[in-house]
Structure formats: structure tokens, C-alpha cells
Write a protein that holds these residues in place. Sequence first.
Motif, PDB file in Angstrom:
ATOM      1  N   ALA A   1       0.847  -1.195   0.000  1.00 36.49           N
ATOM      2  CA  ALA A   1       0.000   0.000   0.000  1.00 36.49           C
ATOM      3  C   ALA A   1       0.883   1.246   0.000  1.00 36.49           C
ATOM      4  O   ALA A   1       1.821   1.365   0.800  1.00 36.49           O
ATOM      5  N   ALA A   2       0.590   2.161  -0.903  1.00 35.26           N
ATOM      6  CA  ALA A   2       1.329   3.423  -0.951  1.00 35.26           C
ATOM      7  C   ALA A   2       0.945   4.309   0.227  1.00 35.26           C
ATOM      8  O   ALA A   2      -0.183   4.264   0.722  1.00 35.26           O
ATOM      9  N   ARG A   3       1.889   5.099   0.686  1.00 35.35           N
ATOM     10  CA  ARG A   3       1.622   6.108   1.718  1.00 35.35           C
ATOM     11  C   ARG A   3       1.403   7.454   1.042  1.00 35.35           C
ATOM     12  O   ARG A   3       2.121   7.811   0.100  1.00 35.35           O
ATOM     13  N   PRO A   4       0.457   8.257   1.534  1.00 37.69           N
ATOM     14  CA  PRO A   4       0.239   9.571   0.909  1.00 37.69           C
ATOM     15  C   PRO A   4       1.404  10.529   1.116  1.00 37.69           C
ATOM     16  O   PRO A   4       1.539  11.510   0.376  1.00 37.69           O
ATOM     17  N   ASP A   5       2.271  10.243   2.128  1.00 40.77           N
ATOM     18  CA  ASP A   5       3.373  11.146   2.433  1.00 40.77           C
ATOM     19  C   ASP A   5       4.716  10.641   1.924  1.00 40.77           C
ATOM     20  O   ASP A   5       5.764  11.180   2.270  1.00 40.77           O
TER      21      ASP A   5
END
Length: 628
Positions: A558-562
Motif C-alpha cells: 500500500a502506498a503512503r500519501p506522504d
Amino acid sequence: MITYDFTKQPHDGLVTLRTYPNPAPGWVDGIYRWREPVVEPLPASQSIGPIRFTTSHVMDTSEALEPSDPNSAGTYTYINAPVLTLPADAKTYRTTLTASNPGASDASFIPVINDLAFYEPFTVPAGGEPITVTFDAILSKRLFDLTFRAAPGTPEPATLDLHAIAMEPVKTTPREHPHIYVISDSITQTYFDHERPQAGWGEELFRYLFPGRQAVIQRDFGGSAVQSRTISSTDGTLVIHNRALGGRSSKSYINEGRLNEVLREIRAGDYLIFQMGPNDASRNRPMRYEGLEGYLDWVNRYMVSAADRGVIPFIVSSTPTYAFTSEHELHLSFGDYGKLAMQYAREHGIAHVDLGEIGRKLAERLGRENGRILHMKISAGQYGNFPDGVDDSTHLSRLGAHKYAGIVAKGFAESFPEHFTFTPDPALDPVPAPTDFTAQVEDDGRKRFGRATKLRWPAVPGAEYYRVVRRDETGAEVFRTVTMAHWYYDMPQPGQSDTAVYEVTAWQEDRSSAPATITVTHHFDLDATPDTRITGVNLYEIDQTTFPGKIAFSVRFAARPDADRYRIVMVNTATNETKVLAELRDAQVDGLHSFRVNRETTLTIHVEGSNANGDQYRSDAVALPWQD
């Protein structure tokens, strides 16, 4: 029966010399270009008498497109030798060769037929005395191209004289009850319990085609992949062989010998369901990739293999991915491959179903939010096999596999009503609301998921999934999600309101029930320390058999928004050796991340992330499974 006695019959025009003297062009505009053959006719003086096969080979391993992506390298074997080409139907032939060895030492050879070398080697004694060799040649195109490769242990160049060949089609007796063979990729294959809720539509077909939706599922040892399954009705009259396997394209499925495995046992009157395309589009995977201009040549091999054997083909276009461009509009990934497959089916009068288009309409009815339920887009803490959740826009959840299987089964049964009956899922009108809705608060910070509000309700008969909404005390919506389970674990976040109003609705496709609601008041005393973990790391499409001494696998997370850049890292825990497998930008996270490494028992994979501010993030390590 096809027979040639080359000692008596001229063979001019049947034999050419094929060599590969020039190096491969390599990567050109993001596509790997292999060596091109130089094909020359044999001299007229050699047009009668035994055909002399002097053979050698060269093996090329391409450079990786990206140094950090070893799976963008491929290995190809080129055989420099004469080739005998005979017209033939795409059938299996009991083939007898009469051959001799003019050399001074015994030599062993492997037949190579239509560029496939999946045959047992045979030894020809020195001295020139002819021997006969018999084997079953499996053709997947209307051509018999024969050459030979020296078997391991025989020095090259090696020479064999072919005196004669006889080919008789192998006849099969139709079954009383035809079998269905399914050829596809990871969207269709069978999955293991430790991989749930991921599923493939091939393992769900029986729920629409079998009486009572009941089946006996067993390992199918006719397929070398451990995922191969035989799915039989309880009375034995209906049998599905799910031979789909992840990571395969129409090209690589043939080149790995997997179509040969199917053709070795399929019989006249059986059915062949075919779906390929997404892996054909993998430009950075040279062993898989086939451009649109060559895709139908490979599709044609499956279709003529079926037609010439009396097998009935059925073509399915590529399954939609989760690629919404707006709330109710979905971009059809790999749509060009699907269109070509449907065009081929129409032009050749082959039964088919456009799963891409019909599936897109289903997903668009569900919409961007509810459409997540069709794919492996799972929140943390909901499934034991994916404790950190997973965010995968390509692969299917159990419900997605079930719904798309319904589309395939309906089209299949309508095409062949003499043998199959489609049983639809019962419709709910209206959809009953959940009852006995409860919430249990756990607040134990010593456990990983010890802080949560655990929502539960009895399963609603016939409901396919549920939507969960949380609001604060003002009624403002905080979040919403969908789940296949009749429970949801809501993990608290720093700064959230102490009062939460939960709302759950049951759904069948785009129809919902009335909501059930419950209010929870509790203060979670959360540590304000930022969470720097990367979650959702999962290894899948693990293959320990196709490449000797290697293990192939894919990674998703899962990608992190930051975070805006990532590294996929492998560690050998026995030696502490670290290797970066891939470096990614944030826009690449949802893409294909496949690797092939040397087999070791002590390998782990983790993901590291960072951003322009210097913040660092890291996932937990996941052990790469080992199987003796």
C-alpha cells in the motif's frame, strides 16, 4: 498417416538451414528484440538421402531494462541447425524416427518441435547403424517443424542423420460427459487458503454450472503447476480443469510447455475456455511480452489446437481492473487485447463472451467506492492472511471472482445449452437490513490490533457485501468502506472524536438495504508518535518450479500519501546480504513488481519509502516461502 523415406524420396523444399549469427538488437523503444534467424535452403546436392542435422545452440540472457529489475531480463535458446518442415494439422502424432549417428561416439538428442523441446532425449549409438525412436509429438499449430538439440553431456556440434519419419494422428475417444479446460492467468487461477480472500474466476465457475452448486475439488496432476485443480460435480458428470496460472501470457504459457500439458489429455468433444492479455502487455517482461501485432498469432495456436482435435473453444476477453476515471466511469485496461480477441472470435465463428465490457458495466454500476469490493483492496485488520491490508487494483477478491465467473458461465452455458445450464444467483428485492448490530471496544495497546471498535452483525442471506460508514457526533461523515465479511474492525486514529455513529448496509450489486446504526462513545488514549510503517506488503505468484535454481514472485504493498519514492529490498538473513530489487516512484506502486532470484532458504522482502523532506518509512519484513 504422414510418411517420408528420405533415402528414397527427394526432400528439396522441406529442409532449410536456420542459424542465428547476429547478436540480438536488445532493448529498442522499451521492447526487447531477440535475434533474427537467417534461413537458407539446403544445397540441391543434399535433396535426397538422409537429412544431416548438425546442431549447436547459443543461449542469450538479455540485459535488464532496469538494473534494479532482474525480471526485465529474459533468457532465450537459439538452435543453429537444419529444420524439417512438413504440413500437418494441429494434432498429436505418434511419431517414429529412423536415425543414425555418423560420429565416433554415442550421442543423445532432444527433439525440438515448433521451437518446443519438451520431449525425452534419446541416444543414438556411434557407427552409423539406424535405430528407431517413437514419441508423441504435440502440435499447437498447423505445421511440423522438426530439429534437434544435443542433450546435456553430448558435445556440440553434434550430428544426426534422419533416414525416415512416420506420423500417425493419435485418436482419442470422446468422453460420455465432456470436460472443460480453463487456460488463463492469475485472474482465473485457483488460490490456496493462506491467500484468501484472493480468488480467480476459474475456481468459481462451478457455482453457476453444477447442480446444487456443489463440487469436489482435487489437485490436478495433469498440470505441473501446484495451483492446477480438478473441480468435479458430486455425480462426476461435470468436470472443470482449472489450468490457469499467474504471470503467464499467451506466449509464455506455450513456451513453458503448459499448453502441451493440456493437449496431452484433452479429448474430442471437450471444451477449452481461453483468456489471455494482461501479461502479453507487459513490455518490460521479455519472456511474456507480445505486442498487439503478434498477439493473435498466439491466440490462433490455441484455437487451431482445439479445432483440429475436435475440441470446442470459447474465448473470454480480459477482466477489468480497478481503474475508475470518475465515480461511475471505468477505463478498460488491456482493452485493445480484449478487442482483438473478440474480433478473432467473431471472424472465426468461435463462441465468446466479452467479459471486459460486461464486467466494466457491472463495476460502473457499483461505482468507485463500492467497486473496490471486486478487487484485493482490503483495510488493515480485516483478514488474518493480510493483517496490514492490501491495495491491489488488478487481482480479484472472492466476490469479484464470483461475479466475473457468473458472466463467463452465463455466456458459456448460453453458447452450449445442450450440455450446460446456467443457475443465476438469487436476486434480493428488497435487500434485508442487517440485524443484531453490535459494537465491542478493545483498548489494549500491548497488542498490535488491540485498539479497535469491533463491529459485528449476522450475515444477511443473499447479501454480497456490506458498506460501513462512521460519523462523528455532529453527523459529519468521517470515513466509509466496504467489506465482504459480516464484521469490521475500526482502528482509531489520533485526534478522532470520542463519539462514533456507525452505519452498516447490506448490498447485492448496486442495491442496498436500509441502514442499521449504533453509537459508541469511548476515548482512545493514542500515542501521537507518527506511524512510519509501510503496510500491505504481500508476496504472491510465487513460482519455485519453472526456472531451475530460481524462485519467481511478485510484490504488492500500500502506498503512503506522504511518500513519493520506494525501494523493494531483499535480505539474506543468514549472510546479512542486502539487495535492492526495484526503485519506484509513487505513481508506479500500483504496477507490476515481479522478480526472479536464486533460491535460498533465508530470504526476506521489505519495502522502504521516503520523501523530499527526508522522512523515512519501512515495512515489516516478509519471509519468502521455501518449498523443497
